[in-house]
Design a protein around this motif. Structure first.
Motif, PDB file in Angstrom:
ATOM      1  N   ALA A  90      -7.364   3.189 -17.405  1.00 30.12           N
ATOM      2  CA  ALA A  90      -8.537   2.308 -17.302  1.00 30.12           C
ATOM      3  C   ALA A  90      -8.524   1.641 -15.933  1.00 30.12           C
ATOM      4  CB  ALA A  90      -8.507   1.270 -18.414  1.00 30.12           C
ATOM      5  N   ALA A  91      -8.810   2.450 -14.916  1.00 33.58           N
ATOM      6  CA  ALA A  91      -8.661   1.972 -13.539  1.00 33.58           C
ATOM      7  C   ALA A  91      -9.875   1.145 -13.129  1.00 33.58           C
ATOM      8  CB  ALA A  91      -8.506   3.155 -12.599  1.00 33.58           C
ATOM      9  N   ASP A  92      -9.702   0.306 -12.116  1.00 32.50           N
ATOM     10  CA  ASP A  92     -10.849  -0.480 -11.664  1.00 32.50           C
ATOM     11  C   ASP A  92     -11.704   0.359 -10.728  1.00 32.50           C
ATOM     12  OD1 ASP A  92     -10.213  -1.830  -8.641  1.00 32.50           O
ATOM     13  OD2 ASP A  92      -8.543  -0.938  -9.759  1.00 32.50           O
ATOM     14  N   GLU A  93     -12.990   0.032 -10.738  1.00 28.01           N
ATOM     15  CA  GLU A  93     -13.933   0.888 -10.027  1.00 28.01           C
ATOM     16  C   GLU A  93     -13.725   0.849  -8.517  1.00 28.01           C
ATOM     17  OE1 GLU A  93     -17.927   0.572 -11.370  1.00 28.01           O
ATOM     18  OE2 GLU A  93     -18.616   2.182 -10.047  1.00 28.01           O
ATOM     19  N   ALA A  94     -13.235  -0.275  -7.978  1.00 30.07           N
ATOM     20  CA  ALA A  94     -13.001  -0.336  -6.533  1.00 30.07           C
ATOM     21  C   ALA A  94     -11.944   0.698  -6.134  1.00 30.07           C
ATOM     22  CB  ALA A  94     -12.547  -1.740  -6.128  1.00 30.07           C
ATOM     23  N   TRP A  95     -10.941   0.847  -6.984  1.00 33.29           N
ATOM     24  CA  TRP A  95      -9.887   1.824  -6.705  1.00 33.29           C
ATOM     25  C   TRP A  95     -10.463   3.241  -6.720  1.00 33.29           C
ATOM     26  CZ3 TRP A  95      -7.411   6.087  -8.514  1.00 33.29           C
ATOM     27  CH2 TRP A  95      -6.120   6.344  -8.042  1.00 33.29           C
ATOM     28  N   ILE A  96     -11.277   3.519  -7.730  1.00 33.34           N
ATOM     29  CA  ILE A  96     -11.892   4.849  -7.846  1.00 33.34           C
ATOM     30  C   ILE A  96     -12.810   5.124  -6.658  1.00 33.34           C
ATOM     31  CG2 ILE A  96     -13.520   6.216  -9.224  1.00 33.34           C
ATOM     32  CD1 ILE A  96     -12.364   4.729 -11.705  1.00 33.34           C
ATOM     33  N   ALA A  97     -13.578   4.113  -6.260  1.00 34.99           N
ATOM     34  CA  ALA A  97     -14.496   4.281  -5.129  1.00 34.99           C
ATOM     35  C   ALA A  97     -13.720   4.611  -3.858  1.00 34.99           C
ATOM     36  CB  ALA A  97     -15.323   3.006  -4.934  1.00 34.99           C
ATOM     37  N   ALA A  98     -12.582   3.947  -3.653  1.00 35.37           N
ATOM     38  CA  ALA A  98     -11.794   4.196  -2.442  1.00 35.37           C
ATOM     39  C   ALA A  98     -11.175   5.590  -2.491  1.00 35.37           C
ATOM     40  CB  ALA A  98     -10.713   3.133  -2.298  1.00 35.37           C
ATOM     41  N   LEU A  99     -10.690   5.985  -3.664  1.00 30.89           N
ATOM     42  CA  LEU A  99     -10.123   7.329  -3.799  1.00 30.89           C
ATOM     43  C   LEU A  99     -11.171   8.388  -3.459  1.00 30.89           C
ATOM     44  CD1 LEU A  99      -7.549   8.938  -5.138  1.00 30.89           C
ATOM     45  CD2 LEU A  99      -9.246   9.381  -6.910  1.00 30.89           C
ATOM     46  N   ALA A 100     -12.350   8.231  -4.032  1.00 30.64           N
ATOM     47  CA  ALA A 100     -13.423   9.198  -3.794  1.00 30.64           C
ATOM     48  C   ALA A 100     -13.817   9.200  -2.313  1.00 30.64           C
ATOM     49  CB  ALA A 100     -14.632   8.871  -4.672  1.00 30.64           C
ATOM     50  N   GLN A 101     -13.825   8.023  -1.706  1.00 30.52           N
ATOM     51  CA  GLN A 101     -14.198   7.933  -0.298  1.00 30.52           C
ATOM     52  C   GLN A 101     -13.189   8.680   0.585  1.00 30.52           C
ATOM     53  OE1 GLN A 101     -16.955   6.960   0.850  1.00 30.52           O
ATOM     54  NE2 GLN A 101     -16.417   7.234   3.006  1.00 30.52           N
ATOM     55  N   GLY A 102     -11.897   8.469   0.307  1.00 30.52           N
ATOM     56  CA  GLY A 102     -10.872   9.151   1.095  1.00 30.52           C
ATOM     57  C   GLY A 102     -10.944  10.662   0.921  1.00 30.52           C
ATOM     58  N   PHE A 103     -11.143  11.094  -0.313  1.00 28.90           N
ATOM     59  CA  PHE A 103     -11.266  12.533  -0.585  1.00 28.90           C
ATOM     60  C   PHE A 103     -12.466  13.099   0.175  1.00 28.90           C
ATOM     61  CE2 PHE A 103     -12.405  16.241  -3.202  1.00 28.90           C
ATOM     62  CZ  PHE A 103     -11.163  16.821  -3.422  1.00 28.90           C
ATOM     63  N   SER A 104     -13.581  12.387   0.089  1.00 31.41           N
ATOM     64  CA  SER A 104     -14.807  12.836   0.747  1.00 31.41           C
ATOM     65  C   SER A 104     -14.656  12.862   2.267  1.00 31.41           C
ATOM     66  CB  SER A 104     -15.954  11.908   0.329  1.00 31.41           C
ATOM     67  OG  SER A 104     -17.130  12.228   1.017  1.00 31.41           O
ATOM     68  N   GLU A 105     -13.974  11.863   2.826  1.00 27.23           N
ATOM     69  CA  GLU A 105     -13.800  11.835   4.291  1.00 27.23           C
ATOM     70  C   GLU A 105     -13.017  13.038   4.782  1.00 27.23           C
ATOM     71  OE1 GLU A 105     -12.040   8.090   5.445  1.00 27.23           O
ATOM     72  OE2 GLU A 105     -13.847   6.962   4.887  1.00 27.23           O
ATOM     73  N   CYS A 106     -11.981  13.409   4.031  1.00 28.56           N
ATOM     74  CA  CYS A 106     -11.204  14.580   4.447  1.00 28.56           C
ATOM     75  C   CYS A 106     -12.045  15.844   4.313  1.00 28.56           C
ATOM     76  CB  CYS A 106      -9.920  14.685   3.627  1.00 28.56           C
ATOM     77  SG  CYS A 106      -8.836  16.024   4.152  1.00 28.56           S
ATOM     78  N   CYS A 107     -12.801  15.957   3.235  1.00 31.72           N
ATOM     79  CA  CYS A 107     -13.685  17.125   3.067  1.00 31.72           C
ATOM     80  C   CYS A 107     -14.664  17.220   4.226  1.00 31.72           C
ATOM     81  CB  CYS A 107     -14.450  17.020   1.745  1.00 31.72           C
ATOM     82  SG  CYS A 107     -13.400  17.159   0.288  1.00 31.72           S
ATOM     83  N   THR A 108     -15.292  16.101   4.558  1.00 34.93           N
ATOM     84  CA  THR A 108     -16.275  16.100   5.640  1.00 34.93           C
ATOM     85  C   THR A 108     -15.614  16.495   6.965  1.00 34.93           C
ATOM     86  OG1 THR A 108     -17.526  14.388   4.495  1.00 34.93           O
ATOM     87  CG2 THR A 108     -17.967  14.669   6.852  1.00 34.93           C
ATOM     88  N   ALA A 109     -14.405  15.972   7.201  1.00 31.33           N
ATOM     89  CA  ALA A 109     -13.718  16.264   8.466  1.00 31.33           C
ATOM     90  C   ALA A 109     -13.461  17.758   8.623  1.00 31.33           C
ATOM     91  CB  ALA A 109     -12.402  15.492   8.527  1.00 31.33           C
ATOM     92  N   PHE A 110     -13.317  18.478   7.516  1.00 27.61           N
ATOM     93  CA  PHE A 110     -13.017  19.910   7.594  1.00 27.61           C
ATOM     94  C   PHE A 110     -14.179  20.766   7.088  1.00 27.61           C
ATOM     95  CE2 PHE A 110      -8.993  17.755   7.864  1.00 27.61           C
ATOM     96  CZ  PHE A 110      -8.381  18.430   8.907  1.00 27.61           C
ATOM     97  N   ASP A 111     -15.361  20.175   7.018  1.00 28.33           N
ATOM     98  CA  ASP A 111     -16.583  20.882   6.623  1.00 28.33           C
ATOM     99  C   ASP A 111     -16.440  21.579   5.268  1.00 28.33           C
ATOM    100  OD1 ASP A 111     -19.239  21.548   6.914  1.00 28.33           O
ATOM    101  OD2 ASP A 111     -18.824  23.398   8.022  1.00 28.33           O
TER     102      ASP A 111
END
Lengths: 318, 318
Positions: A90-111
């Motif tokens: 039952a994680a807090d949404e801020a944690w989930i948002a940051a996880l998703a953001q980091g994952f997305s940033e790496c994806c974007t960096a490598f197209d």
């Protein structure tokens, strides 16, 4: 706690650039490129096993994407699409948002397009599956090394292991190197462009996820040959500068995992090409030894003595 | 405890039939078919959330493959390849061998090559990612339902939910139906051949994983329309025969998940074609209602009264 569907809508649905249908149906749909093969790899990251429970979620998200993308780099492929399945307490949404953001940033960096996944409740677990492409028949496998081929490694393996020991055990690191080592651990940079440029040049390749000796051991086993490494040739400088302890630096370089540098073999005729590739990508490539017909992995000390290297990578059940 | 690498070699490496390179390198390599798109889906199964901790590992392995393959069926695709990443506590090898056997049996039954994955230590978690193919542009999505289309469902949704209530709460089931309901829960049969035959006929489709009303709700939301179901048309017979409780049978049919039947919409002009498909596959297809321009999902009782159905599927964070 927001619902599963709102979590997906708010954090796990990102614009895609080369995908027919992304998040939101039973399946994602992608159109593979003609004349190419598809490369597929899955990595699962578990709290306490692969990362410290208090790891910054932004960095954890980045790393989850990066270690998967690195598997595509290690075959000389172009990463294209990725899925992320995750189990969350039952994680807090801020944690989930940051996880998703980091994952997305790496994806974007490598197209890489983030095209789907799964979201469920349970002990923290992150499972990404990445898809890359390589021209048919040209992916670089681990079984192609031949006696006489030389052994090369990119960058400076060992820094991630030093970062881990610093965080876990508090081993002292030089101030200038602390952030570099922790970044190597928490924000690895998969060698995608380098890997692609090694198609047709490297005879066998892996990324250094379990440790240089262990991963090279996988290449040698699959290729039915051995290798002797020259201790004097190892790219020890940065690890030594970071920890000021020659034995520890050498151990982290040879046995530390989580670096995501590339270890590969190539015939001696490729030396000039490899120097040009290193210069073009701004990544050091170091020739650290040569393959032998006799099996086994050995290290030749500067005084000429040869010792067997335990070619054991990290084993989750050892 | 055997090593990670010996576990992979002994249990997770199976012969493949249409794969360029299977388990054993950084990536698996597959050759997508020309003129086809690739369908990708991930599902994560967590002990305690998705299955009972004492589930027979052979059945758990089957189900892990089956629920993923069902996502390909639900888009009318041909399942082709699958990966399995798993996190295991210090489990015994007999359990792992049975899990791998069940997973492999389901893959073989549906001609799916098991091409790789990941094996790590941690709380029990199974994450499979499946890849299917469909002729370009022909995958059946969830957003294509139109007012006037009719709503159909395959088989007898509700039996898996009865099986679960029987195992969890001990609700009584008729002796002849007990194994059928538990099999529906633990050894689901994805409707692969049926799904493929619905390409060009169904306007929208999903598999019933979260419950018939919930999954139909996803179709209606994506299609921006509504539907009215006829209670008298619901395929209640088997659920009623199993539990002898009309209210429970109706609830399990509409709200029970884990069935992996197909729910789809199609224009009335397809009725004859659908009857022929049902006969050809030996799978009942039941017309249970029709789509409306007005949004919302409603159930019309035999006496003509209409009630709103809560179109909530299972939500892991609700």
């Amino acid at each position: 706690m927001p619902s599963e569907f709102s979590l997906i809508a708010r954090h796990f649905t990102r614009p895609t650039r080369h995908t027919v249908l992304g998040v939101g149906d039973d399946c994602a749909i992608v159109a593979p490129s003609a004349g190419h093969e598809l490369l597929v790899s899955s990595d699962m990251l578990v709290a306490g096993t692969h990362f410290l429970p208090d790891t910054d979620p932004l960095r954890l998200g980045w790393k989850t994407a990066a270690v998967n993308i690195s598997d595509i780099a290690a075959m000389g492929g172009t990463p294209r699409w990725i899925t992320l399945a995750l189990s969350l307490p039952a994680a807090d949404e801020a944690w989930i948002a940051a996880l998703a953001q980091g994952f997305s940033e790496c994806c974007t960096a490598f197209d890489v397009d983030w095209i789907g996944g799964d979201t469920t409740r349970g002990p923290l677990n992150l499972c990404a599956t990445v898809f890359g492409e390589a021209p048919s028949g040209q992916a670089i496998r681990r079984g192609g090394a031949r006696p006489g081929d030389e052994v090369w490694v990119s960058g400076w393996p060992g820094l991630a292991a030093l970062g881990l020991r610093h965080l876990l055990d508090g081993i002292p690191l030089a101030e200038d190197w602390r952030a570099i080592c922790v970044d190597a651990l928490e924000r690895p940079q998969p060698r995608v462009a380098l890997g692609q440029s090694l198609r047709g040049i490297a005879s066998a390749m892996l990324d250094v996820s379990d440790g240089l000796a262990g991963d090279l051991g996988h290449i040698l086993n699959a290729s039915a040959c051995g290798a002797v490494l020259d201790e004097a040739a190892l790219p020890l400088g940065p690890a030594l500068a970071a920890c000021n302890d020659a034995a520890r630096a050498r151990h982290c370089l040879l046995a530390g995992g989580d670096d995501y540098e590339l270890v590969f073999t190539a015939p001696p005729s490729q030396r000039t090409a490899l120097q040009a590739i290193a210069a073009a990508h701004g990544v050091p490539l170091t020739r650290i030894g040569a393959c032998t017909a006799q099996t086994g992995l050995y290290l030749r000390a500067p005084d000429g003595r040869v010792e067997a290297l335990a070619a054991q990578g990290f084993d989750h059940f050892a």
